[in-house]
Design an enzyme around this catalytic site. Structure first.
Site, PDB file in Angstrom:
ATOM      1  N   ASP A   1      44.633  20.831  21.404  1.00  9.76           N
ATOM      2  CA  ASP A   1      44.847  19.845  22.482  1.00  9.76           C
ATOM      3  C   ASP A   1      45.076  18.473  21.832  1.00  9.76           C
ATOM      4  OD1 ASP A   1      42.158  19.589  21.664  1.00  9.76           O
ATOM      5  OD2 ASP A   1      41.527  18.838  23.629  1.00  9.76           O
TER       6      ASP A   1
ATOM      7  N   ASP B   1      41.779  14.431  15.940  1.00 12.17           N
ATOM      8  CA  ASP B   1      41.255  15.346  14.919  1.00 12.17           C
ATOM      9  C   ASP B   1      42.019  16.668  14.926  1.00 12.17           C
ATOM     10  OD1 ASP B   1      39.937  15.805  17.381  1.00 12.17           O
ATOM     11  OD2 ASP B   1      38.264  16.795  16.387  1.00 12.17           O
ATOM     12  N   ASP B   2      42.602  17.052  16.076  1.00 13.82           N
ATOM     13  CA  ASP B   2      43.516  18.211  16.082  1.00 13.82           C
ATOM     14  C   ASP B   2      44.689  17.935  15.133  1.00 13.82           C
ATOM     15  OD1 ASP B   2      42.847  19.801  18.984  1.00 13.82           O
ATOM     16  OD2 ASP B   2      42.401  17.672  18.922  1.00 13.82           O
TER      17      ASP B   2
ATOM     18  N   ASN C   1      28.120  15.715  23.293  1.00  9.97           N
ATOM     19  CA  ASN C   1      28.914  14.482  23.170  1.00  9.97           C
ATOM     20  C   ASN C   1      29.633  14.145  24.477  1.00  9.97           C
ATOM     21  OD1 ASN C   1      30.936  16.399  23.177  1.00  9.97           O
ATOM     22  ND2 ASN C   1      31.863  15.790  21.237  1.00  9.97           N
TER      23      ASN C   1
ATOM     24  N   GLU D   1      29.055  19.888  24.825  1.00 13.95           N
ATOM     25  CA  GLU D   1      30.155  19.521  23.918  1.00 13.95           C
ATOM     26  C   GLU D   1      31.460  19.546  24.697  1.00 13.95           C
ATOM     27  OE1 GLU D   1      33.633  20.115  21.718  1.00 13.95           O
ATOM     28  OE2 GLU D   1      32.728  21.766  22.825  1.00 13.95           O
TER      29      GLU D   1
ATOM     30  N   ASN E   1      34.827  20.449  24.339  1.00 12.90           N
ATOM     31  CA  ASN E   1      35.762  21.571  24.533  1.00 12.90           C
ATOM     32  C   ASN E   1      35.196  22.604  25.502  1.00 12.90           C
ATOM     33  OD1 ASN E   1      37.717  20.555  22.835  1.00 12.90           O
ATOM     34  ND2 ASN E   1      37.022  21.711  21.052  1.00 12.90           N
TER      35      ASN E   1
ATOM     36  N   HIS F   1      35.937  16.940  13.736  1.00 19.36           N
ATOM     37  CA  HIS F   1      35.508  18.278  14.158  1.00 19.36           C
ATOM     38  C   HIS F   1      36.546  19.348  13.802  1.00 19.36           C
ATOM     39  CE1 HIS F   1      32.754  16.051  16.899  1.00 19.36           C
ATOM     40  NE2 HIS F   1      33.814  15.310  17.171  1.00 19.36           N
ATOM     41  N   ASP F   2      37.775  19.121  14.256  1.00 15.43           N
ATOM     42  CA  ASP F   2      38.761  20.209  14.239  1.00 15.43           C
ATOM     43  C   ASP F   2      39.218  20.620  12.837  1.00 15.43           C
ATOM     44  OD1 ASP F   2      38.504  20.260  16.960  1.00 15.43           O
ATOM     45  OD2 ASP F   2      40.368  19.199  17.381  1.00 15.43           O
TER      46      ASP F   2
HETATM   47  C1  BDR Z   1      36.154  18.261  20.363  1.00 15.24           C
HETATM   48  O1  BDR Z   1      36.574  17.482  21.484  1.00 15.24           O
HETATM   49  C2  BDR Z   1      37.813  16.851  21.220  1.00 15.24           C
HETATM   50  O2  BDR Z   1      37.804  15.534  21.646  1.00 15.24           O
HETATM   51  C3  BDR Z   1      38.037  16.971  19.737  1.00 15.24           C
HETATM   52  O3  BDR Z   1      39.426  17.103  19.478  1.00 15.24           O
HETATM   53  C4  BDR Z   1      37.268  18.216  19.339  1.00 15.24           C
HETATM   54  O4  BDR Z   1      38.072  19.370  19.456  1.00 15.24           O
HETATM   55  C5  BDR Z   1      34.829  17.725  19.874  1.00 15.24           C
HETATM   56  O5  BDR Z   1      33.862  17.812  20.876  1.00 15.24           O
HETATM   57 CA    CA Z   2      40.487  19.196  19.866  1.00 16.68          CA
END
Ligand code: BDR
Ligand code: CA
Length: 354
Positions: A14, A18-19, A163, A169, A171, A277-278
Site C-alpha cells: 500500500d 516504508d513500502d 500504533n 497495529e 495494517n 516496518h515493511d
Molecule cells: C504499517 O502501517 C503502514 O503505515 C506502514 O506502511 C506499515 O506497513 C505499520 O503499522
Molecule cells: Ca505498508
C-alpha cells in the site's frame, strides 16, 4: 527445478513510504526474482498506490514487473488513509514522474491466485498493507495457503502497544475482517499438515510492531546509504533541502520520502528518524535468520469496543489451541540496516545518473 537460493517474490503493498523502501530492497536483492506487485488500498487510495508503485519500479529500471490493482476498500469497513504519516500521495515530499507502463489487466487477487496455481510451492508472498487482496484471493481459491511456498506479513502487535489505537497495529486494524479470514485460512490443521509434508514452513511468519519498531532508521543510516551511492547528503539530519539537491534519483527519492516520515516520527514518536516496518519484513522473508520467532495462537478481535483489530495472542497457551502464526519476537536490526544501506545504496550507484 527452481533454484533453492532464489526467492520468487510476490509483494502486496500500500505504497507508502516504508513500502517504497521495501520495494527498493527487493529490487536491490540479487537472490530475488520479483514476480509481481499487487496494490491494495491502505496508506493511500489503491489507485495512488498503483501509481506510486509503478513509478518507483520505473525509477529503478524495473518496468518489466507486473503491477496489479486490487481492492479499493476494506472488506467491511470504510477506507481510512494516512496522509499525516505518509504524505498526501503516500511518498512524503518525494515527487515521481507519472508511470509510463499501464497497469496489469488482472485484478490483484486474480494475479495472486493465478501465479500461485502456475507455480505451486514456489512463490513467497510478502504482504505490507491491509490484507484485503489476500483475503479475497483465499476466498476465491481455498487451496492458496498450500499453493504458496510461504506467506510473510508485516502486521499486528503481539506483545507491544499499538500504533493506531492503544492495542492495534495499522495494517490489521485497517481491515480486521480480512486479517481474520487470512489467519484462519492459513492455519487449518489440513493446511499445516500439507505444508509440513511438502517441506514448506508450516505457519505464516508475522513481523509485528514488537520487532519492526526496533528498526529505527536515523539520519545517519540515510547518510550512509547516500555515501554508498557516491553522494554526499550534507545536513541529512534535518536540512529540508537535503534530498532535492542529491544528484542520484534514487537517493533523492529516498531522502525526500524519508524526511516526511522522520518529521512524522519526530512529532508522534519522540525521535527524528523512522520505523521502517515493511523493508524489515522483506529482509526477513529473504533471510529468516534475521528474526527469532515463536509459534503462537493469534486471533483478530472483530467485535471490540476499544480493541477492534487487536491481534489477541495466547502467549500463556490458555486457549489450548494450536499455533496460527510464527511471530517474530527478536530481530537482528544491525545486520538488517547494514544490508539496507548496502543494497539500496548499491542499487542507486548502479543506475545511470538521473
Ligand atoms: C504499517 O502501517 C503502514 O503505515 C506502514 O506502511 C506499515 O506497513 C505499520 O503499522
Ligand atoms: Ca505498508
Amino acid at each position: 527445478m527452481p533454484d533453492p537460493a532464489r526467492v520468487a517474490l510476490l509483494l502486496d503493498v500500500d505504497t507508502g513510504i516504508d513500502d517504497s523502501l521495501a520495494i527498493l530492497y527487493a529490487c536491490a536483492s540479487p537472490e530475488v526474482e520479483l514476480v509481481a506487485v499487487t496494490c491494495v488500498a491502505g496508506n493511500v487510495e489503491a489507485r495512488q498506490v498503483a501509481e506510486n508503485t509503478r513509478a518507483l519500479l520505473e525509477l529503478v529500471g524495473r518496468d518489466d514487473v507486473e503491477v496489479a490493482l486490487g481492492r479499493e476498500v476494506p472488506l467491511a469497513r470504510p477506507l481510512r488513509t494516512t496522509p499525516e504519516t505518509h504524505g498526501p500521495k503516500g511518498i512524503g515530499y518525494a515527487v515521481l514522474p507519472p508511470p509510463r507502463r499501464p497497469l496489469s489487466p488482472r485484478h490483484a487477487s486474480d494475479l495472486l491466485v493465478g501465479e500461485a496455481r502456475r507455480r505451486p510451492g514456489e512463490l513467497t508472498l510478502v504482504t505490507l498493507g491491509p490484507l484485503t487482496n489476500l483475503a479475497v484471493a483465499v476466498m476465491r481459491e481455498p487451496e492458496l495457503p498450500v499453493l504458496l511456498r510461504h506467506w510473510v506479513l508485516m502486521g499486528g502487535s503481539y506483545r507491544s502497544p499499538g500504533n493506531t489505537a492503544p492495542t492495534t497495529e495499522w495494517n490489521v486494524a485497517s481491515d480486521p475482517e480480512a486479517a481474520s479470514v487470512c489467519l484462519a485460512a492459513f492455519s487449518t490443521p489440513e493446511v499445516v499438515v500439507a505444508r509440513s509434508a511438502a517441506g514448506q514452513p508450516p505457519l505464516p511468519l508475522a513481523l509485528g510492531l514488537d520487532v519492526t519498531e526496533r528498526a529505527k532508521l536515523t539520519p545517519d543510516h540515510l547518510a550512509a546509504l547516500a555515501r554508498r551511492a557516491g553522494v554526499s547528503l550534507e545536513g541529512a539530519g534535518g536540512d529540508s533541502t537535503a534530498g532535492r539537491e542529491a544528484p542520484r534519483a534514487v537517493v533523492r527519492f529516498v531522502a525526500d520520502a524519508l524526511r516526511f516520515y522522520m518529521e512524522f516520527h519526530g512529532r508522534y514518536d519522540g525521535f527524528y528518524g523512522a520505523f521502517v516496518h515493511d523493508p524489515l519484513a522483506v529482509a526477513a522473508a529473504l533471510d529468516p535468520a534475521l528474526v527469532r520467532t515463536e509459534p503462537v495462537s493469534v486471533q483478530v478481535e472483530l467485535g471490540g469496543v476499544l480493541t477492534t483489530g487487536e491481534t489477541v495472542t495466547d502467549w500463556r497457551r490458555s486457549w489450548g489451541l494450536p499455533p496460527t502464526l510464527e511471530v517474530a519476537i527478536e530481530a537482528d536490526v544491525a545486520t538488517f540496516f547494514d544490508r539496507l544501506v548496502e543494497r539500496i545504496g548499491g542499487l542507486a550507484a548502479s543506475l545511470p545518473d538521473g
